[in-house]
Design a protein around this motif. Structure first.
Motif, short mmCIF file in Angstrom:
data_model
loop_
_atom_site.label_atom_id
_atom_site.label_comp_id
_atom_site.label_asym_id
_atom_site.label_seq_id
_atom_site.Cartn_x
_atom_site.Cartn_y
_atom_site.Cartn_z
N CYS A 51 47.08 -57.96 80.71
CA CYS A 51 48.47 -57.64 81.05
C CYS A 51 49.37 -58.75 80.51
CB CYS A 51 48.58 -57.61 82.57
SG CYS A 51 49.02 -56.08 83.29
N PRO A 52 49.59 -58.80 79.21
CA PRO A 52 50.36 -59.91 78.64
C PRO A 52 51.74 -60.02 79.30
CG PRO A 52 49.41 -58.56 76.90
CD PRO A 52 49.16 -57.83 78.20
N GLY A 53 52.19 -61.25 79.53
CA GLY A 53 53.51 -61.46 80.12
C GLY A 53 53.46 -61.70 81.62
N VAL A 54 52.33 -61.39 82.24
CA VAL A 54 52.22 -61.64 83.69
C VAL A 54 52.07 -63.14 83.92
CG1 VAL A 54 50.66 -61.39 85.67
CG2 VAL A 54 51.27 -59.39 84.31
N GLU A 55 52.90 -63.68 84.83
CA GLU A 55 52.75 -65.10 85.21
C GLU A 55 51.64 -65.19 86.25
OE1 GLU A 55 56.41 -67.23 86.45
OE2 GLU A 55 57.44 -65.49 85.63
N THR A 56 50.91 -66.30 86.27
CA THR A 56 49.80 -66.40 87.22
C THR A 56 49.91 -67.67 88.07
OG1 THR A 56 48.41 -67.49 85.58
CG2 THR A 56 48.20 -65.10 85.74
N ILE A 57 49.45 -67.54 89.31
CA ILE A 57 49.39 -68.70 90.22
C ILE A 57 48.03 -68.69 90.90
CG2 ILE A 57 50.27 -69.71 92.34
CD1 ILE A 57 52.92 -68.94 91.70
N CYS A 58 47.34 -69.81 90.82
CA CYS A 58 46.04 -69.92 91.45
C CYS A 58 46.16 -70.78 92.71
CB CYS A 58 45.06 -70.56 90.46
SG CYS A 58 43.36 -70.33 90.98
N VAL A 59 46.03 -70.16 93.87
CA VAL A 59 46.11 -70.93 95.12
C VAL A 59 45.32 -70.20 96.21
CG1 VAL A 59 48.23 -69.86 96.05
CG2 VAL A 59 47.72 -72.24 96.58
N ASP A 60 44.77 -70.97 97.13
CA ASP A 60 44.08 -70.40 98.28
C ASP A 60 45.10 -70.20 99.40
OD1 ASP A 60 42.64 -69.80 100.53
OD2 ASP A 60 41.12 -71.36 100.23
N LEU A 61 45.35 -68.95 99.76
CA LEU A 61 46.37 -68.66 100.77
C LEU A 61 45.99 -69.17 102.15
CD1 LEU A 61 47.21 -65.04 99.59
CD2 LEU A 61 48.82 -66.95 99.57
N GLY A 62 44.73 -69.57 102.30
CA GLY A 62 44.32 -70.17 103.57
C GLY A 62 44.80 -71.61 103.70
N ASP A 63 45.30 -72.18 102.61
CA ASP A 63 45.79 -73.56 102.59
C ASP A 63 47.32 -73.52 102.67
OD1 ASP A 63 46.76 -76.07 101.82
OD2 ASP A 63 45.07 -76.43 100.45
N TRP A 64 47.85 -73.84 103.86
CA TRP A 64 49.30 -73.69 104.14
C TRP A 64 50.14 -74.51 103.18
CZ3 TRP A 64 52.13 -70.94 107.97
CH2 TRP A 64 53.47 -71.31 108.10
N SER A 65 49.82 -75.83 103.02
CA SER A 65 50.73 -76.66 102.22
C SER A 65 50.62 -76.34 100.73
CB SER A 65 50.56 -78.15 102.50
OG SER A 65 49.21 -78.48 102.57
N ALA A 66 49.41 -76.01 100.25
CA ALA A 66 49.27 -75.65 98.83
C ALA A 66 50.02 -74.34 98.55
CB ALA A 66 47.80 -75.50 98.47
N THR A 67 49.94 -73.41 99.51
CA THR A 67 50.63 -72.13 99.33
C THR A 67 52.14 -72.32 99.34
OG1 THR A 67 48.80 -70.95 100.41
CG2 THR A 67 50.91 -69.81 100.31
N GLU A 68 52.60 -73.17 100.27
CA GLU A 68 54.04 -73.44 100.37
C GLU A 68 54.56 -73.99 99.03
OE1 GLU A 68 55.01 -76.15 103.51
OE2 GLU A 68 57.07 -75.43 103.59
N ALA A 69 53.82 -74.96 98.49
CA ALA A 69 54.25 -75.58 97.22
C ALA A 69 54.22 -74.55 96.09
CB ALA A 69 53.32 -76.75 96.89
N ALA A 70 53.18 -73.72 96.06
CA ALA A 70 53.04 -72.73 94.98
C ALA A 70 54.17 -71.71 95.03
CB ALA A 70 51.69 -72.03 95.09
N ILE A 71 54.47 -71.21 96.22
CA ILE A 71 55.50 -70.17 96.33
C ILE A 71 56.90 -70.74 96.05
CG2 ILE A 71 56.57 -68.44 97.86
CD1 ILE A 71 53.77 -67.68 96.96
N ARG A 72 57.13 -71.98 96.51
CA ARG A 72 58.42 -72.61 96.23
C ARG A 72 58.64 -72.78 94.72
NH1 ARG A 72 60.96 -73.96 100.69
NH2 ARG A 72 59.78 -74.71 102.50
N SER A 73 57.55 -72.94 93.97
CA SER A 73 57.67 -73.24 92.54
C SER A 73 58.03 -72.00 91.70
CB SER A 73 56.36 -73.83 92.01
OG SER A 73 55.39 -72.80 91.89
N ILE A 74 57.95 -70.81 92.27
CA ILE A 74 58.08 -69.63 91.40
C ILE A 74 59.51 -69.15 91.20
CG2 ILE A 74 55.75 -68.77 91.83
CD1 ILE A 74 56.80 -66.87 93.83
#
Ligand code: NDP
Length: 244
Positions: A51-74
């Protein structure tokens, strides 16, 4: 019914496999810019190739602070599909703290966190938005060995309604889809045993399990302006199981 998401930005969680992966492809095909989030990098690599053009984010949603940082970055998002979920099946008497904590962390807690960040941005930008949570028929019926899973999905239905109540005045609609069994990796792990699957199938008036496409079509409808007056709804995609 033609649905176009041209000019809209969408986030899909649990995008590596099954329903999430199908949703990413359908949103892309309907013109959305899509951010695909999951925890297995190999799934994101193959999805980006497919699916060319799709942006990707790799994060474990069970990790609150990593998820928070990942979602804020998008950055700004117009559409959100909270699809990621886990099913740790155990008889009620054997339910473990680990299964409880991991299940609620992904199936419920992450939905709150991701939706808070996305909704706050929508409100700040003054734009309308739509959120779809992927629940299950298991939110409304008791299933053997599903004490924790049913509880997470029951919580998700109720969370959807409260989010709809509070976010409606901000022009953000929140709904969920409630599928029956779909033969994804999760479905195959839990329903491949014909002896277990048959009684379930026999109670589905439409006589079959759902396909990924059945669920994806309902998700797209609820994300789209075609459902503009629908919020706080739990849409069964169950072939009639819940009324049988
Ligand atoms: P799959 O197991 O096929 O796919 C789930 C996806 O979610 C995978 O990409 C998985 O990544 C990802 N995911 C799981 N945990 C996390 C996490 N902690 N962080 C980030 N990503 C994660 O499941 P389905 O497509 O079948 O299920 C999708 C949703 O539909 C779930 O919410 C499920 O409860 C619901 N549902 C499914 C039904 C079914 O019969 N299949 C029926 C009713 C509802 P990875 O593989 O790397 O762990």
């Amino acid at each position: 019914m033609e649905i176009s998401f041209a000019g809209r930005r969408a986030v899909v969680t649990g995008a590596g496999k099954g329903i999430g992966r199908g949703t990413v492809k359908a949103l892309r095909a309907a013109g959305a810019a899509v951010i695909a989030l999951t925890r297995s990098p190999e799934d994101l690599e193959s999805l980006a190739r497919e699916c060319p053009g799709v942006e990707t984010i790799c994060v474990d949603l069970g990790d609150w602070s990593a998820t928070e940082a990942a979602i804020r970055s998008i950055g700004p998002v117009d559409l959100l599909v909270n699809n990621a979920g886990v099913a740790h099946l155990q008889p009620f008497l054997d339910v473990t703290q680990e299964a409880f904590d991991k299940s609620f962390a992904v199936n419920v807690r992450a939905v709150i966190l991701v939706s808070q960040i996305v909704a706050r941005q929508m409100i700040e930008r003054g734009v309308p938005g739509a959120i779809v949570n992927v629940s299950s028929q298991a939110s409304q019926v008791a299933l053997q060995d599903h004490a924790v899973y049913c509880s997470t999905k029951g919580a998700l239905d109720m969370l959807t309604k409260v989010m709809a109540l509070e976010l409606g005045p901000k022009k953000i609609r929140v709904n969920c889809v409630n599928p029956t069994v779909v033969m994804t990796d999760m479905g195959r792990a839990n329903w491949s045993d014909a002896e277990k699957a048959e009684p379930m199938l026999n109670r589905i008036p439409m006589g079959r399990f759902a396909e990924v496409e059945d669920v994806v079509n309902s998700i797209l409808f609820l994300l789209s302006d075609k459902s503009g007056m629908t919020t706080g709804a739990c849409l069964p995609v169950d072939g009639g199981y819940l009324i049988s």
